[in-house]
Design a protein around this motif. Sequence first.
Motif: not given
Lengths: 564, 198
Positions: A130, A182, A188, A388, A484, B2-7, B9, B25, B27-28, B31, B157-158
């Motif tokens: 990590r 990320s 990110d 999006f 969708r 910690s984890w990244a937000l993008g990760e 997502k 859905i 994908e939503e 988001f 951010t995390r």
Amino acid sequence: MIEANKVHKSGINKRPASQVMRLKRMGCFHQSRLSFMRVLLRRLKRESWSFERPAFEIDEKGVGYATYSVTGPKRTYTLIAFAHDLPAELRSDRVIAEAWDATFTLFDGVPTRDDIERLSKNVPLQEAGRISEKEISLSRANRSVRLFEYVTDCLSRGIQPETSEIEKVGYLMRTTAVYGSSKFGACDRENWANREEFSGSFQPELLAVWLIRTFAIDIVEHMAKMRGGENAVRLEADIRRRFGVGNSTGLGMAPFLINHPALIDSWINGRETALGIVCKLERATGHEISKFKELVERASLNADQWTTDHEHQKAKIACLQKDMEKLKTILDSDILEQEKPWQKLLLWGEDNLGFEGQEQLVSLMLEPYGYLVDDLSSDMKADETVQFRIRGNEKIADLKQSLNRVYAWAKDIDFEDSQANARVWYVSEEKLEPRLGERHEEPIEPYEQPLAPGRDAKRLMAALETWSDDETIAAFLMQHAEHRHIVRRVQLASQKDYAEIRDNTISSTMLPIDLLRCKLSFFGATKFDPRSDRWVRITMYQGAPFPDELHALDPDDLAYPPLS
Amino acid sequence: MSWALGEIKALSIKAAKGAGFDWGIAEEAGFAVEWLEARGLPGTRAMAQYLSRYHRETGLDIDFCPLRKGCFVSDTNDLSSIEKTSAFQPVLMAPFIANVIEGETVKLSWDKNKLVISKDGVDYNTRYQLINEPCKLFENVELSSWYAPRRFLPHKTRIGESEKAYISILNALAHKTYAPATEESRLAGAGAGLNDND
């Protein structure tokens, strides 16, 4: 420069997506002035970035760590390299490998001792470790055993390696993955995307790779010194520059172009806009013509030096070599002295050259015009969150119109045909990497990823047949959530010309290496060497300046091999 | 750790697909989790709780699905369908409401929870009930206009260690989208078989 660009961007003709966004052509793209490696080096030089190697704690077996710091107007970044003693039987470029000759991370700032300690327990593990918000990229590399040993041996005996031996491989180390935003906990992209120095695409990742190239040289010289002692010598600058960094890229990267339509549009649009600007020029100056002719000679040499064992690519290179001869012949005429010289040359190319030659010509035509096209690179990026959200209040008529405009090519494909739907993109449980399987031979369809936009668009067209034009997309999606994903895509592609590939991405004849080639050409890669139709080896930064000589050399002038 | 937000997502997209939603859905869902976490709300655990119930109870009434409701609100650019409604895990509707409100501020309430939503951030007054475990249906969800809040929850951010168990739930659901490896796929699927060690 920005003013000049505004003037030249108005009223230009760009090649249509139906011509550009075909896999066969995308699989022939070449690096250009707008490639991200070249964008990076231009900036580092322009802004006089400084370079240091604060630590090189590597023992006689080649085990330890080193750090490489680069400092620009606002910030410092540090590549931390961990060097390992890897038994030969564990050396593999496959993403399923679990050990490497060297592992790297690009650190945001100057790492403390604690940071290095923490990273030493994680970076060597790659996917199994990590990293944190302080790290921007994660990567690893293996030695080219053959060339690394040869160069170590030469240098240890006090002699320089033969350039012919270097050319056979082109690099001492080959990266096998460069993870960014990320991934495995890395920072990110949103947190650094607005930094001036990372404007454009993939700048931190390619900064890391450029520094890895220096590390590969440092470690081969270190090993030679350990072996030869007082007799050992270092690489001479002109010979050293012939070493790039290798890269082995497989299927994992192939879906990227399909998964990031807004980003791909920005890349292709940047290059096509640059081409449009050049083609609009009424005249070429003597200096521009002579510069172009010189680079044609050097690109021709590059084609001659390009080797592969892959039959398909061999044929393409042979065609490119012939194309370069034809190009040299036409340049003996007065075509470039005429009005609209570049437009004429482009059209001549379309009539007389193969795709490899045509796309090489496009890249070369941009070369004399850095002052007109280079700043387009700052728009070659995308905020993918912007489009999006689905515009649900638009009417079914709008959607049908977009489908007809962007996906007309898909209408003619019978996706029920077993050749047309032969493939399934899926993710394997084993390494969580994208793979490509055979729909009719393996039980993988339930795991299919949404990477067949043509088929999905055609299914959407069929579903819309019973909907009247004045109903809303929101009403349709309330009943048809299964569409969708493709509705979102169609709405995006209707606004961005180059967002969608106009080919069947699940056909039995689709070559994933075409997707890889397109992406890697935008990075600035050269010497594409497919090892199958699914993975490719490339060279990055071959010929480019090293950090300690960047101030004295023009990186753009080194993007093609020297004539002597 | 910690984890990244993008990760998270990316993980949530796969988890929603693994739980049984279609890709669009799913994908939503990605988001929504990123939006919530970035604004200091516990999106990861809310999503993990909802998706695991959705997956466990095949055919869980989609009329009460916060993701479907959220998509409809966002697609129609109209909040009226959720002024008085019933929903599982109502907090998951917040990102979609934010798509619609532009400069306005609204209050989403259910039981003792009051979640104030504006484009710039969120605020809420009752921490302990916002995410109930296990996920249950609320029949008293209300949305109304509200005053602009004096403070927002701090942006993040995390995603921290405290969410580890919920990330495991998402991982298990995401796993359902991965094809089991076979020796054939190992070789053919990635196109290897050549010696790459030179």
